[in-house]
Design an enzyme around this catalytic site. Structure first.
Site, short mmCIF file in Angstrom:
data_model
loop_
_atom_site.label_atom_id
_atom_site.label_comp_id
_atom_site.label_asym_id
_atom_site.label_seq_id
_atom_site.Cartn_x
_atom_site.Cartn_y
_atom_site.Cartn_z
CG ASP A 1 -23.16 23.46 -22.57
OD1 ASP A 1 -23.58 24.29 -23.40
OD2 ASP A 1 -23.84 22.52 -22.14
CG ASP B 1 -29.13 22.29 -23.27
OD1 ASP B 1 -29.47 23.37 -23.76
OD2 ASP B 1 -28.35 22.18 -22.30
CD GLU C 1 -17.51 -17.86 -44.83
OE1 GLU C 1 -16.43 -17.26 -44.82
OE2 GLU C 1 -17.84 -18.66 -45.74
CG ASP D 1 -8.98 -15.52 -44.00
OD1 ASP D 1 -7.75 -15.70 -44.00
OD2 ASP D 1 -9.67 -15.55 -45.03
#
Length: 677
Positions: free
Chosen positions: A79, A423, A37, A517
């Site tokens: 660049d 660009d 979950e 958990d």
């Protein structure tokens, strides 16, 4: 006792019915353990924390999936100006007529002098330099930092120098100003460097523009590589032009001599200037040519093609843009990480190669291409040679797009930087589009996945590192959650197959999924980056989050945790002959402790916890302690017992739970030791 109970159940004629019952049981109870979950929450929080860390390292993520994609980048096309260099242009040399001048001083403070250092003599096809140093004598020396030197200087001795500097100031869109004792350039740094050079001899933009009002501008574009400004002067309309020498010189039919005379330019003289340009470019200097032209009828066609021809060449500016001191190290780190760095620039090819050599990018002849050379290659030819090219010079936005497409056709994951409007297509086509935060346009930023707020290549490398770390942490969390949930499913499955009572109740499974958990998995999201993170090769584009080897590991670890939990349950029930509620409480607690211990195993597949350092992830330590305290409280607080269906336990059960819960750590440390050896 366990065998005696289990063997009759495994008789062949009873197995189909047993399997059917087990499936029904899993459907009702085990399904609660099948899906973690907390997984969506953990993944989202891990990505969000990664974005936060990137912002601190000057990388602003606009699209969340780009965080993970950065970790798999194999090529960074970057660049040069402002990204690998400081973008702090300073004019260091001037070439006018047959004379060369050095310009002293650095930065934007107009303090320094212009000093004649040599004269040139045109002889055959060579450029001979006759030394004529003017020891200690400069033009336009400034004595303080507060105001420009207005002293009568001898620029009249160099009319061509005055004309060159005047043209550079009038063909300029930048502004030089002083604020609180600091000189700043508003506009393009290259244009700012020209203003600073002129200010060193007291030629200011305000003073010159008063005598030559602005009329019209033909802006710079990547195709022409030139810029023109038309102004009204006392001698009529003048067009002042600046641009790349190899582009501007062929448009010049005349030149200005050192004495200020205009004479036709021969092919030999033009070639000498081109050779000078190439020589300066090899010294990592950016070279800019300046010319002018007197316009005739004010109503003439003022298009670029009509104006930028039959020009009078005035001279050359040579500028340096220092490399960022940290750039070479960042390039090296990317190389160690298996990431190819490709430099793309509009500079002269020789300049680009020289800078790439300083950065450790250029490794010999044939590793650089100019835009002109790209034009002569088909897409297929470019794709075949793209992996050998580390430097591209004199490129346009169209070339950038073709380079990206060529790399992607080779299966690369490409990151592409850019700042201009043109660009945007290349940035959009890249797997990771990166816009410059300081110099980038809004259009470019909108098309990008990431914005580098300080225009620094180091920030790009840092973002890649963070991207790898985020992916690593997500995989650790998923590994932990799936192995733990699989162990819960296997406990229920094996118990059903062996005909044992249910070791866990649904409330136990939900508790483990949501609390014991979930909290440690969240702490894995901030796990420090592994020591070898930037020495691993990039993840293959087709690689999955969980590959075959990792799924096998998850299966093995889930089986280990499940057998430990089932063994503790069976021992309590049949070995110690305890009540079912007590045995379930033992199994429940052993599973919780085992999973909490297992989270430390998931920090690395090979490295021991003691090599990583227990205190290197304090949130995980606190998550472990918090979850353990909550579990102990659940077992000892009377009001919790009926809710969670737990029973009071004798001291021997606490010893059993503690010892059994540590087994996953001992077993995994042993396995890691074998792997390292």
């Amino acid at each position: 006792a366990l065998a005696a109970e289990a063997l009759p159940l495994l008789r062949a004629h009873e197995f189909p019915e047993l399997a059917s019952q087990a499936a029904a049981l899993l459907e009702k109870i085990g399904a609660a353990a099948a899906v973690p979950e907390g997984l969506p929450t953990v993944v989202t929080i891990t990505l969000a924390l990664g974005v936060t860390r990137m912002v601190k390292r000057h990388a602003l993520i606009r699209k969340l999936p780009a965080v993970e994609t950065l970790g798999s980048a194999t090529v960074i096309c970057t660049d040069k100006t402002g990204t690998l260099t400081k973008n702090e242009m300073t004019v260091t040399k001037l070439f006018v007529g047959t004379a060369a001048f050095d310009v002293t001083g650095e930065g934007y403070t107009p303090v320094g002098e212009i000093r004649e250092t040599s004269k040139v003599r045109e002889s055959g096809s060579e450029l001979e330099v006759l030394s004529s140093e003017l020891s200690g004598q400069g033009i336009g020396l400034r004595s303080d930092n507060s105001e420009l030197n207005t002293k009568n200087i001898e620029l009249s001795q160099f009319p061509a120098l005055r004309e060159l500097l005047t043209a550079a100031v009038l063909c300029n869109g930048a502004t030089l100003r002083e604020e609180k004792g600091t000189w700043q350039v508003i506009g393009d740094p290259t244009e700012g460097a020209l203003l600073v050079a002129a200010a060193k001899v007291a030629l200011t933009k305000d003073g010159l523009e008063d005598r030559a009002p602005f009329e019209e501008e033909i802006p710079f574009d990547a195709e022409r590589k030139m810029m023109t400004v038309i102004r009204r002067t006392a001698n009529g309309h003048m067009a002042y032009v600046k641009g790349a020498p190899d582009v501007l010189l062929p448009r010049c039919t005349h030149r200005l001599t050192l004495d200020g005379l205009i004479e036709p330019m021969s092919e030999q003289q033009q070639q000498l200037l081109l050779d000078t340009n190439a020589s300066l470019a090899q010294q990592t200097l950016r070279v800019l040519a300046v010319a002018h032209r007197r316009l005739g009828d004010p109503g003439m066609n003022r298009s670029a093609d009509a104006v930028e021809k039959e020009l009078v060449f005035l001279g050359l500016f040579a500028m340096k843009d220092p490399l960022r001191p940290e750039a070479a190290e960042a390039v090296r780190l990317c190389r160690e990480a298996g990431i190819r760095t490709v430099m793309i620039t509009g500079d002269h090819k020789e300049t680009a190669i020289a800078i790439a050599r300083d950065l450790g990018l250029h490794d010999g002849d044939g590793a650089a291409l100019s835009g002109h050379e790209i034009n002569h290659l088909t897409d297929e030819q470019l794709a075949q040679c793209v992996e050998r090219i580390s430097v591209y010079a004199r490129v346009t936005a169209e070339h950038k797009l073709r380079i990206i497409q060529a790399w992607k056709s080779r299966g690369a994951i490409v990151a592409m930087t850019g700042d201009g409007v043109n660009d945007a297509p290349a940035i959009k086509a890249a797997d990771i589009g990166i816009a410059m935060g300081l110099s980038g346009t809004d259009v470019t930023k909108e098309a990008a996945d990431m914005v580098v707020t300080d225009d620094n290549f180091v920030s790009i490398a840092a973002a890649v590192e963070e991207g790898r770390g985020v992916f690593d942490n997500i995989r650790k969390a998923v590994h932990f959650l799936l192995s733990c949930n699989l162990s819960e499913v296997l406990v229920m499955l094996f118990a059903a197959l062996l005909g044992l009572p249910l070791p866990l109740l649904p409330i136990h499974i939900l508790w483990m999924n949501l609390v014991t958990d979930g909290i440690p998995a969240l702490a894995l999201a901030v796990d420090p980056k592994a020591p070898d993170l930037m020495t691993r090769p990039p993840r293959r584009p087709e690689a999955r989050l969980l590959d075959g080897g990792r799924l096998l590991a998850i299966g093995g670890e889930g089986l280990m945790l499940g057998l430990i939990g089932l063994g503790a349950f069976s021992y309590s029930l049949y070995g110690l002959h305890q009540e079912l509620d007590q045995a379930r409480t033992v199994a429940f607690t052993v599973m919780v402790v085992g999973q909490l211990v297992h989270v430390f195993n998931c920090r690395s597949e090979r490295l021991s916890l003691f090599q990583l350092g227990i205190g290197t992830n304090l949130p995980l330590v606190w998550a472990f302690v918090l979850s353990l305290v909550i579990q102990v409280a659940l077992l000892t607080i009377p009001v919790a017992a009926p809710i969670f269906k737990v029973a009071p336990l004798p001291i021997e059960d606490w010893v059993l739970m503690g010892a059994t819960g540590l087994l996953p750590f001992v077993m995994m440390e042993s396995i890691k030791l074998v792997r390292r050896r």
